[in-house]
Design a protein around this motif. Structure first.
Motif, PDB file in Angstrom:
ATOM      1  N   ARG A 117       0.876  -1.184   0.000  1.00 53.99           N
ATOM      2  CA  ARG A 117       0.000   0.000   0.000  1.00 53.99           C
ATOM      3  C   ARG A 117       0.901   1.218   0.000  1.00 53.99           C
ATOM      4  O   ARG A 117       1.773   1.345   0.868  1.00 53.99           O
ATOM      5  CB  ARG A 117      -0.913  -0.004   1.233  1.00 53.99           C
ATOM      6  N   LYS A 119       1.440   5.622  -0.661  1.00 52.80           N
ATOM      7  CA  LYS A 119       0.797   6.945  -0.596  1.00 52.80           C
ATOM      8  C   LYS A 119       1.586   7.911  -1.442  1.00 52.80           C
ATOM      9  O   LYS A 119       2.801   8.014  -1.323  1.00 52.80           O
ATOM     10  CB  LYS A 119       0.741   7.426   0.859  1.00 52.80           C
ATOM     11  N   SER A 120       0.892   8.636  -2.312  1.00 52.24           N
ATOM     12  CA  SER A 120       1.529   9.656  -3.157  1.00 52.24           C
ATOM     13  C   SER A 120       0.549  10.804  -3.338  1.00 52.24           C
ATOM     14  O   SER A 120      -0.564  10.599  -3.861  1.00 52.24           O
ATOM     15  CB  SER A 120       1.909   9.049  -4.513  1.00 52.24           C
ATOM     16  N   ASN A 122      -1.238  12.422  -1.165  1.00 54.88           N
ATOM     17  CA  ASN A 122      -2.450  12.128  -0.407  1.00 54.88           C
ATOM     18  C   ASN A 122      -3.356  11.104  -1.068  1.00 54.88           C
ATOM     19  O   ASN A 122      -4.537  10.975  -0.706  1.00 54.88           O
ATOM     20  CB  ASN A 122      -3.259  13.417  -0.138  1.00 54.88           C
ATOM     21  N   ASN A 123      -2.809  10.431  -2.061  1.00 55.29           N
ATOM     22  CA  ASN A 123      -3.580   9.369  -2.711  1.00 55.29           C
ATOM     23  C   ASN A 123      -2.983   8.015  -2.333  1.00 55.29           C
ATOM     24  O   ASN A 123      -1.767   7.839  -2.311  1.00 55.29           O
ATOM     25  CB  ASN A 123      -3.550   9.536  -4.239  1.00 55.29           C
ATOM     26  N   PHE A 124      -3.838   7.097  -2.011  1.00 51.45           N
ATOM     27  CA  PHE A 124      -3.397   5.751  -1.635  1.00 51.45           C
ATOM     28  C   PHE A 124      -3.643   4.784  -2.783  1.00 51.45           C
ATOM     29  O   PHE A 124      -4.646   4.907  -3.508  1.00 51.45           O
ATOM     30  CB  PHE A 124      -4.153   5.267  -0.386  1.00 51.45           C
ATOM     31  N   SER A 125      -2.725   3.880  -2.932  1.00 51.04           N
ATOM     32  CA  SER A 125      -2.884   2.862  -3.985  1.00 51.04           C
ATOM     33  C   SER A 125      -2.445   1.502  -3.438  1.00 51.04           C
ATOM     34  O   SER A 125      -1.535   1.413  -2.610  1.00 51.04           O
ATOM     35  CB  SER A 125      -2.046   3.217  -5.218  1.00 51.04           C
ATOM     36  N   ASN A 126      -3.107   0.471  -3.902  1.00 41.48           N
ATOM     37  CA  ASN A 126      -2.782  -0.900  -3.491  1.00 41.48           C
ATOM     38  C   ASN A 126      -2.260  -1.692  -4.689  1.00 41.48           C
ATOM     39  O   ASN A 126      -2.723  -1.491  -5.822  1.00 41.48           O
ATOM     40  CB  ASN A 126      -4.017  -1.614  -2.927  1.00 41.48           C
TER      41      ASN A 126
END
Length: 498
Positions: A117, A119-120, A122-126
Motif C-alpha cells: 500500500r 501513498k503519493s 495524499n492518494n493511496f494505492s494498493n
C-alpha cells in the motif's frame, strides 16, 4: 536494418539446437562402477573340502547351544541395544539423503505473493502480486545422477552396517553368557573343593591329636583349603563383570540381570559341528565385507560427480507473475508477465579447485577399495583362525576329560589309603591339588569350545535374520509446526529398562 535480424538469430537458434540435442542425448563422465573381482581359495585350509550342499546354516546359529535363556537375551539385545538403535538412525539418515539426492534431478517451483500500500500526493494505492518461479538444472554430464547413485550406495552401506552391528552384538551376548556360565561352574567347583579340603583338614587334625599325623600335615591341609578359597573372589568378580556386560548389551542397567542369571546352569555346548562352506561364501555372508564393497561403490560414484562438476552445466528457468490493484482481480483483470529460457554455465578459471576435488575423490575411492580388499583378507583370517581354534580345542577337551578321569580315580584311592593309614598325607594333598586343577581346566576348555563355536559363526557371517524396523525415530517431537516461542524447555527424560 532488415538484413541484420536473421544474422543475429542464427547463433541463438544454434544454441537452442545444441542444448536440445544435449538434453535428448545426454552425457556422462567419470568411471562406471564394477564389482571388484578377488581371487579366493577354493577350500579352507583347516577344514575338509566342502561341496555346494554344505553351505553353512547361519540362521539362528545360537539355537544350537540349546539354551532358552540365551535366546531370550539375544532377542532383548536386538530390541534394546544402543549401537543397534544408532545404526537404525543412520539408515534413516541415509534414506533421507537418498531422497534428497533424487530431488536434485527434478524441477523446482516456488510460489510467491505480496501486497503493498503506497501513498503519493495524499492518494493511496494498493498493489497485489502473485506468481511462481520454476527452475531445472539439466543433468547434462550426470553429476546429479552420480550423486544419487552415491546416496543409494550409502543407503546400502548403512543397512550393511546394521547387519554388522547385529552380528557383533549377538556374538558378544553369546560369548559373555557362556563366560558367565563358565565362571558359575568354576565357582561351584571351587566351593565343593574347599569343602572337601576343609574336611580333609579336620580329619588330619583329628589324626594329629591321636598321634597318627604331624603338625606339618595339619598346616598343609589348612593352607591348601585357604589357597583354593582365595580363588573364589576373583571368580565372583569375573562372573559379575560378564553379567554386567550382558545387561548393558541389552540396554539395561548393569545389575538388571543378576536375578535371572543367579541360578547356576550348565555351560552351553553346540550340539552339531559347524559347516564352513567355501571361502567365496564370505563375500555374500559377511556384512563387514558387503559394507566395504558398498562404500567402494559409493566413492566410485563420487568420483563421477566430481568429474562432472568440471564440465558446463545447463539450467532452464521460468517465471510467471500477475499484478493487480485489487486482490480479486489477480488472474482476471491483471497484468501478467512471464519469462522462460536456458542458461549455460561454463567453468573457465577456478584455480584448479575442481580438478583438485576430483583428485580428492579418486584418492578416497582408492582408500575404500583398499579397505574392501583388507576386509576380505580379515574375513578369511577370522574363519581360518576359528576353524583351527575350535578343532584343536575339541581335541584338547577330549584329552582333558581323560586326564580328569584319572586324577579323580587317583584322589579316590589316595583318600581311602590315607584314611586307612596306608598312604602319606602328601600323596593325598597332591591328589587333591591335581584333581582341582584338572577339573578347572576341563571347565575352561568347555567354555573355550563354546566361545570358538561362536567366533566361527561370527567369522562366517552369521547374524540376525529377523525383521528390524528402522523407520521409527528414537525421539518423537510432540510439536514441530509453527507456534509461539517458549522460553522454558521441558527436559528430555531418559530411562533404562530394569
Amino acid at each position: 536494418m532488415g538484413s541484420t535480424r536473421p544474422r543475429q538469430s542464427k547463433p541463438i537458434k544454434a544454441a537452442f539446437v545444441l542444448i536440445t540435442m544435449s538434453l535428448l542425448v545426454g552425457c556422462a563422465v567419470g568411471p562406471d562402477y564394477q564389482s571388484p573381482s578377488i581371487e579366493l581359495p577354493s577350500v579352507w585350509s583347516g577344514a575338509k573340502k566342502a561341496s555346494k550342499s554344505e553351505t553353512p546354516a547361519l540362521a539362528d546359529w545360537w539355537a544350537q547351544l540349546n539354551d532358552p535363556l540365551l535366546n531370550e537375551l539375544i532377542e532383548e539385545a536386538v530390541e534394546g541395544n544402543f549401537d543397534v538403535a544408532t545404526s537404525k538412525a543412520k539408515i534413516r539418515e541415509a534414506r533421507a539423503s537418498y531422497r534428497q539426492a533424487g530431488g536434485e534431478l527434478l524441477p523446482t517451483a516456488d510460489g510467491s505473493a505480496s501486497a503493498t500500500r503506497a501513498k503519493s500526493n495524499n492518494n493511496f494505492s494498493n498493489t497485489f502480486k502473485a506468481g511462481f518461479d520454476a527452475s531445472w538444472e539439466v543433468d547434462l554430464f550426470g553429476a546429479n545422477k552420480s550423486a544419487k547413485d552415491a546416496a543409494r550406495y550409502g543407503l546400502d552401506a548403512a543397512r550393511e552396517e546394521l547387519r554388522s552391528t547385529l552380528l557383533t552384538l549377538i556374538g558378544d551376548v553369546a560369548s559373555n553368557y557362556v563366560t558367565a556360565r563358565g565362571y558359575q561352574a568354576r565357582l561351584s567347583l571351587a566351593y565343593r573343593t574347599v569343602k572337601s579340603q576343609k574336611e580333609t583338614a579336620t580329619l588330619t587334625d583329628t589324626k594329629f591329636k591321636a598321634g597318627a599325623s604331624s603338625g606339618v600335615d595339619v598346616e598343609n591341609a589348612a593352607g591348601q583349603a585357604a589357597n583354593t578359597a582365595a580363588n573364589i573372589p576373583d571368580l565372583v568378580t569375573a562372573y559379575s563383570e560378564a553379567v554386567h556386560r550382558i545387561s548393558v548389551l541389552t540396554g539395561k542397567q548393569p545389575s538388571a540381570l543378576q536375578a535371572r542369571l543367579k541360578k547356576t546352569k550348565r555351560i552351553p555346548r553346540p550340539k552339531l559341528s559347524q559347516k564352513t562352506g567355501i571361502p567365496a561364501d564370505i563375500l555374500i555372508n559377511r556384512p563387514d565385507v558387503r559394507l566395504a564393497e558398498r562404500q567402494y561403490a559409493q566413492y566410485t560414484a563420487k568420483v563421477a560427480t566430481a568429474e562432472a562438476n568440471r564440465y558446463p552445466s545447463v539450467s532452464l528457468t521460468g517465471n510467471i507473475a500477475s499484478s493487480a490493484a485489487q486482490l480479486g482481480d489477480l488472474g482476471k483483470s491483471s497484468s501478467i508477465s512471464w519469462s522462460f529460457g536456458p542458461s549455460l554455465s561454463v567453468p573457465l578459471f577456478n584455480a584448479g579447485k575442481l580438478k583438485a576435488a576430483a583428485e580428492v575423490a579418486q584418492a578416497q575411492r582408492d582408500q575404500y577399495f583398499i579397505g574392501y580388499k583388507s576386509a576380505v583378507l580379515t574375513a578369511l583370517e577370522d574363519v581360518e583362525n576359528a576353524i583351527v581354534a575350535l578343532t584343536q580345542e575339541r581335541k584338547k577337551n577330549s584329552t582333558l576329560s581323560v586326564s580328569t578321569k584319572h586324577y579323580r580315580q587317583a584322589y579316590k584311592l589316595s583318600s581311602e589309603l590315607y584314611k586307612s593309614g596306608s598312604s602319606s598325607f602328601l600323596d593325598l594333598l597332591e591328589a587333591q591339588r591335581s584333581l582341582y586343577s584338572a577339573e578347572d581346566s576341563l571347565l575352561q576348555s568347555q567354555v573355550a569350545i563354546a566361545t570358538d563355536y561362536i567366533a566361527l559363526n561370527k567369522a562366517l557371517g552369521g547374524g540376525w535374520n529377523g525383521t528390524i524396523d528402522s523407520t521409527k525415530p528414537e525421539i518423537v517431537d510432540a510439536s514441530k509446526g509453527p507456534r509461539l516461542a517458549s522460553r522454558t524447555k521441558a527436559p528430555v527424560k531418559v530411562a533404562f529398562d530394569k
